[in-house]
Design a protein around this motif. Sequence first.
Motif, short mmCIF file in Angstrom:
data_model
loop_
_atom_site.label_atom_id
_atom_site.label_comp_id
_atom_site.label_asym_id
_atom_site.label_seq_id
_atom_site.Cartn_x
_atom_site.Cartn_y
_atom_site.Cartn_z
N ARG A 237 0.24 -1.07 0.06
CA ARG A 237 0.17 0.33 0.08
C ARG A 237 0.93 0.88 -0.01
O ARG A 237 0.08 2.30 -0.37
N TYR B 63 3.58 4.68 -1.13
CA TYR B 63 3.33 5.22 -2.71
C TYR B 63 4.27 4.05 -3.63
O TYR B 63 4.90 4.30 -4.87
N ARG C 205 -6.04 2.90 -8.58
CA ARG C 205 -6.04 3.71 -6.97
C ARG C 205 -4.88 4.45 -8.20
O ARG C 205 -4.74 6.02 -6.99
N SER C 206 -4.22 4.41 -8.70
CA SER C 206 -2.96 5.76 -9.13
C SER C 206 -4.12 6.45 -8.88
O SER C 206 -3.94 7.69 -9.59
N MET D 15 -6.26 8.63 -7.45
CA MET D 15 -4.90 9.24 -6.25
C MET D 15 -5.53 10.63 -7.28
O MET D 15 -5.14 11.96 -6.95
N LEU E 156 -5.29 13.09 -4.13
CA LEU E 156 -5.11 12.27 -2.67
C LEU E 156 -3.64 12.66 -2.55
O LEU E 156 -2.28 12.49 -4.09
N SER F 267 0.27 11.28 -1.01
CA SER F 267 0.98 10.13 -1.19
C SER F 267 1.06 9.16 0.42
O SER F 267 0.79 8.18 0.46
N GLU G 243 -2.78 9.75 1.42
CA GLU G 243 -3.88 9.27 2.32
C GLU G 243 -3.94 8.06 1.05
O GLU G 243 -5.09 7.43 1.02
N VAL G 244 -3.21 7.68 0.07
CA VAL G 244 -3.19 7.04 -1.00
C VAL G 244 -3.71 5.62 -0.19
O VAL G 244 -3.83 4.44 -0.98
N LEU H 202 -6.12 3.88 0.59
CA LEU H 202 -7.58 3.30 -0.22
C LEU H 202 -7.89 1.86 -1.33
O LEU H 202 -6.32 2.00 -1.18
N TYR I 161 -15.32 2.30 -2.00
CA TYR I 161 -14.21 2.80 -0.48
C TYR I 161 -15.06 2.56 0.37
O TYR I 161 -16.11 1.91 1.27
#
Length: 336
Positions: A231, A233, A278-279, A282, A287, A289, A291-292, A295, A329
């Motif tokens: 998870r 980044y 997700r990317s 983002m 978002l 790095s 916050e992601v 996600l 989400y």
Amino acid sequence: MAATTLYQSVGTLQSCRNNVNSGLCPDYGHVSFRSVSKGFKVDVGLLRGGSFCSRKRSSCVIQASASQAMVFDEASAPSSATTSDSNKKTSEAALILIRHGESMWNEKNLFTGCVDVPLTTKGVEEAVEAGKRISNIPVDMIYTSALIRAQMTAMLAMTQHRRKKVPTIIHEESEQAGAWSQIFSEDTNMQCIPVVTAWQLNERMYGELQGLNKQETADKYGSEQVHEWRRSYDIPPPNGESLEMCAERAVAYFTEHIEPQLASGKNIMIAAHGNSLRSIIMYLDKLTSQEVISLELATGIPMLYIFKEGRFIRRGSPPAPTEATVYAYTKGFAFS
Ligand SMILES: O=C(O)[C@@H](CO)OP(=O)(O)O
């Protein structure tokens, strides 16, 4: 395409990445061609035998006209808004993102990455259910990854669509393929939705973790380390892609190829993967790095965005006919 066979990718991520700019990615069995089709430029991915690498939901009203659609919020739309004065309104377009339904390796809790695995029966059902949720949202073009689980999801979802158009993969990898595509009449073309397959939307390459059981890997390396690989980044799993590296291709593809279609008023569906999406999310939701990290995307749950005046407005997940509230989400990611 022998797509239902489990297929372990060969070659290294690096060799692929080196070739991305030239459009050639042989280690991942992929060749990318730029072509012009129906007035838009697309990159067509050719697989060679295997893997590669609202809150006010009810107020979202979509009016379709020909290939363009005005998508607007009933509550905020002026009451005089009609299709006849649509040229006066700001053009809006729908963007649907959908992570593929459960795959055979999801079911077994294995790291999958760019291994080409099909959906399970449950995954097929999820895709059909997703299709019901988006059956009233106009779709003019579909983008999928080059992997079968995403392609199956897109095709199955579209079987539920109100318009009953046939999703048709665009093949322009050679002159011959282009010529064969001309056998369709204009009338037939009207019944089709073009599907562009792009390896750039593939799941991120999980490197040495591919094929390993996620729980066993956590037991071996510690759950903190494995969570970081899964998870974070910018920390890649051993010999794999970090989310940041995945974003370099997925978001670049989105901004270069998909965003212009949205800007021209086309309603788009993207069927892809947990991390490639997700990317992209983002990017759409700006978002950080941090916050992601939290996600998470559920399998087979469509997410709707409205593209308006160069901005993406998140609308959450269109409801299933019988469900009051379901959001894609799943981990405390509140809608704002
Ligand atoms: O295994 C994978 O390829 C991905 C998505 O299923 O897993 P993760 O949730 O670890 O990103």
